[in-house]
Structure formats: structure tokens, C-alpha cells
Design a protein around this motif. Structure first.
Motif, PDB file in Angstrom:
ATOM      1  N   ASN A   7       0.829  -1.211   0.000  1.00  0.00           N
ATOM      2  CA  ASN A   7       0.000   0.000   0.000  1.00  0.00           C
ATOM      3  C   ASN A   7       0.858   1.254   0.000  1.00  0.00           C
ATOM      4  O   ASN A   7       0.517   2.236  -0.645  1.00  0.00           O
ATOM      5  N   GLU A   8       1.965   1.252   0.751  1.00  0.00           N
ATOM      6  CA  GLU A   8       2.848   2.411   0.781  1.00  0.00           C
ATOM      7  C   GLU A   8       3.467   2.647  -0.591  1.00  0.00           C
ATOM      8  O   GLU A   8       3.582   3.782  -1.037  1.00  0.00           O
ATOM      9  N   THR A   9       3.859   1.560  -1.273  1.00  0.00           N
ATOM     10  CA  THR A   9       4.429   1.688  -2.611  1.00  0.00           C
ATOM     11  C   THR A   9       3.392   2.230  -3.582  1.00  0.00           C
ATOM     12  O   THR A   9       3.680   3.110  -4.386  1.00  0.00           O
ATOM     13  N   THR A  10       2.164   1.728  -3.504  1.00  0.00           N
ATOM     14  CA  THR A  10       1.090   2.201  -4.370  1.00  0.00           C
ATOM     15  C   THR A  10       0.802   3.668  -4.117  1.00  0.00           C
ATOM     16  O   THR A  10       0.582   4.438  -5.047  1.00  0.00           O
ATOM     17  N   ASP A  11       0.824   4.090  -2.836  1.00  0.00           N
ATOM     18  CA  ASP A  11       0.584   5.491  -2.503  1.00  0.00           C
ATOM     19  C   ASP A  11       1.651   6.390  -3.113  1.00  0.00           C
ATOM     20  O   ASP A  11       1.352   7.479  -3.581  1.00  0.00           O
ATOM     21  N   LEU A  12       2.920   5.948  -3.098  1.00  0.00           N
ATOM     22  CA  LEU A  12       3.992   6.748  -3.678  1.00  0.00           C
ATOM     23  C   LEU A  12       3.822   6.888  -5.183  1.00  0.00           C
ATOM     24  O   LEU A  12       4.068   7.944  -5.747  1.00  0.00           O
ATOM     25  N   ARG A  14       0.982   6.725  -6.813  1.00  0.00           N
ATOM     26  CA  ARG A  14      -0.198   7.538  -7.077  1.00  0.00           C
ATOM     27  C   ARG A  14      -0.056   8.968  -6.566  1.00  0.00           C
ATOM     28  O   ARG A  14      -0.910   9.789  -6.822  1.00  0.00           O
ATOM     29  N   SER A  15       0.985   9.253  -5.838  1.00  0.00           N
ATOM     30  CA  SER A  15       1.178  10.568  -5.259  1.00  0.00           C
ATOM     31  C   SER A  15       1.261  11.625  -6.353  1.00  0.00           C
ATOM     32  O   SER A  15       1.985  11.459  -7.334  1.00  0.00           O
ATOM     33  N   PRO A  16       0.523  12.723  -6.186  1.00  0.00           N
ATOM     34  CA  PRO A  16       0.585  13.784  -7.209  1.00  0.00           C
ATOM     35  C   PRO A  16       1.888  14.573  -7.172  1.00  0.00           C
ATOM     36  O   PRO A  16       2.137  15.371  -8.068  1.00  0.00           O
ATOM     37  N   MET A  17       2.709  14.336  -6.163  1.00  0.00           N
ATOM     38  CA  MET A  17       3.956  15.098  -6.069  1.00  0.00           C
ATOM     39  C   MET A  17       4.932  14.740  -7.175  1.00  0.00           C
ATOM     40  O   MET A  17       5.631  15.617  -7.684  1.00  0.00           O
ATOM     41  N   ARG A  18       5.016  13.479  -7.541  1.00  0.00           N
ATOM     42  CA  ARG A  18       5.973  13.082  -8.577  1.00  0.00           C
ATOM     43  C   ARG A  18       5.706  13.729  -9.918  1.00  0.00           C
ATOM     44  O   ARG A  18       6.614  14.271 -10.540  1.00  0.00           O
ATOM     45  N   PRO A  19       4.457  13.695 -10.414  1.00  0.00           N
ATOM     46  CA  PRO A  19       4.212  14.381 -11.695  1.00  0.00           C
ATOM     47  C   PRO A  19       4.481  15.880 -11.624  1.00  0.00           C
ATOM     48  O   PRO A  19       4.987  16.463 -12.583  1.00  0.00           O
ATOM     49  N   VAL A  20       4.169  16.506 -10.489  1.00  0.00           N
ATOM     50  CA  VAL A  20       4.436  17.942 -10.342  1.00  0.00           C
ATOM     51  C   VAL A  20       5.940  18.181 -10.342  1.00  0.00           C
ATOM     52  O   VAL A  20       6.437  19.102 -11.004  1.00  0.00           O
ATOM     53  N   SER A  64       3.895  23.555  -1.286  1.00  0.00           N
ATOM     54  CA  SER A  64       2.821  23.304  -0.324  1.00  0.00           C
ATOM     55  C   SER A  64       2.687  21.816  -0.013  1.00  0.00           C
ATOM     56  O   SER A  64       2.322  21.442   1.091  1.00  0.00           O
ATOM     57  N   MET A  65       2.996  20.973  -0.997  1.00  0.00           N
ATOM     58  CA  MET A  65       2.922  19.525  -0.774  1.00  0.00           C
ATOM     59  C   MET A  65       4.078  19.007   0.086  1.00  0.00           C
ATOM     60  O   MET A  65       3.928  17.991   0.755  1.00  0.00           O
ATOM     61  N   THR A  66       5.215  19.666   0.041  1.00  0.00           N
ATOM     62  CA  THR A  66       6.391  19.175   0.771  1.00  0.00           C
ATOM     63  C   THR A  66       6.705  19.992   2.014  1.00  0.00           C
ATOM     64  O   THR A  66       7.717  19.765   2.654  1.00  0.00           O
ATOM     65  N   GLY A 143       8.529  11.417  -1.899  1.00  0.00           N
ATOM     66  CA  GLY A 143       7.212  11.151  -1.340  1.00  0.00           C
ATOM     67  C   GLY A 143       7.013  11.736   0.041  1.00  0.00           C
ATOM     68  O   GLY A 143       6.039  11.422   0.705  1.00  0.00           O
ATOM     69  N   ALA A 144       7.908  12.584   0.527  1.00  0.00           N
ATOM     70  CA  ALA A 144       7.763  13.206   1.844  1.00  0.00           C
ATOM     71  C   ALA A 144       6.742  14.321   1.738  1.00  0.00           C
ATOM     72  O   ALA A 144       6.999  15.346   1.139  1.00  0.00           O
TER      73      ALA A 144
END
Length: 155
Positions: A7-12, A14-20, A64-66, A143-144
């Protein structure tokens, strides 16, 4: 336990931070190119200015995300978060120094070409913006996030 790791891997992923963060990298590279190919000063080039405004918006979103790791007081961070923040700050500082030196070297190399020298302020601005975003980009790729920080405070 393995289910939680999945689940943690899936969350990373799916995290919108990476595309941004990736978009900010691509936009920074595009701004470097635009500052070189603009006719004269890039500050008067509409494409560079549009990219600059978009860059500021993306950077604001990523910051704002980090902010959970980047802006929280040192006492509110665990050891891993402190090390991560110190590392990304150091990398950002080194990128800023390197970007400044690259522009100085380019100015020396092209000192007899006024059209190239005219492009240096926009190039310096672009490289300094990119260097200032490096810590947020690294945090975004790791992912922080604010949600992680808030979840840790609740426990």
C-alpha cells in the motif's frame, strides 16, 4: 505486513507530487532552452514569461505539498526527516553555486558577443529558480508530504 508495504508503494506511485516534480524539471529545462533561443532578452519573450508564470505556480504547489518536511521546525522532525531535509538543502545550495558559476563562465566565453551576453540575465534567473526548486523536487520525488507529517503527529 507485506500488504502494508504494498500500500505504501502504491501510494507513492499515485502521489501527485511526482508528476508535479517532473513537470517542474521539464519546465525548467524548457526555460533554459527558451532563454538561449529568444531574440534578445528573454524577459521580453512571451513564451519565456508564460513558462515563468507556470513554473511559479507549479513550484508553489510542490512547496505546499512538501512543507511538512521542508518548513517544520527542527524539533518537530524525526531523525530521518532532519537528515533528508539537510541533504536536499545541501544539494540545492550546491546547484545554486554551480549554476552561478556556469553563467559566469558562459559570460567569459561569450564576452565578445553582445547578443549572447544579453541572454545571460534570463539564463541566470532560470538556473537560480531551478536550483531553488531542487530541494522541493527531491522531496517530491521521495514522497515526503504534508499528509505523512500529519499522520506521524496523530500517532
Amino acid at each position: 505486513m507485506s500488504r502494508q508495504g504494498a500500500n505504501e508503494t502504491t501510494d507513492l506511485v499515485r502521489s501527485p507530487m511526482r508528476p508535479v516534480a517532473l513537470s517542474l524539471c521539464v519546465l525548467s529545462a524548457a526555460m533554459v532552452v527558451l532563454s538561449f533561443i529568444s531574440d534578445g532578452n528573454a524577459f521580453s519573450d512571451s513564451w519565456w514569461l508564460v513558462a515563468f508564470v507556470l513554473w511559479l505556480l507549479l513550484w508553489g504547489v510542490l512547496r505546499s505539498m512538501t512543507r511538512g518536511v521542508a518548513e517544520r521546525p527542527r524539533a518537530g522532525l524525526d531523525e530521518r526527516e532532519r537528515v533528508l531535509r539537510d541533504q536536499v538543502s545541501f544539494v540545492g545550495y550546491q546547484c545554486a553555486v554551480g549554476a552561478g558559476m556556469a553563467v559566469v563562465l558562459l559570460m567569459v566565453v561569450f564576452q565578445n558577443q553582445p547578443d549572447m551576453i544579453e541572454r545571460m540575465p534570463a539564463l541566470l534567473t532560470t538556473l537560480m529558480l531551478a536550483a531553488s526548486a531542487v530541494p522541493s523536487i527531491i522531496l517530491g520525488m521521495s514522497g515526503a508530504s504534508v499528509e505523512d507529517a500529519d499522520a506521524d503527529e496523530d500517532e
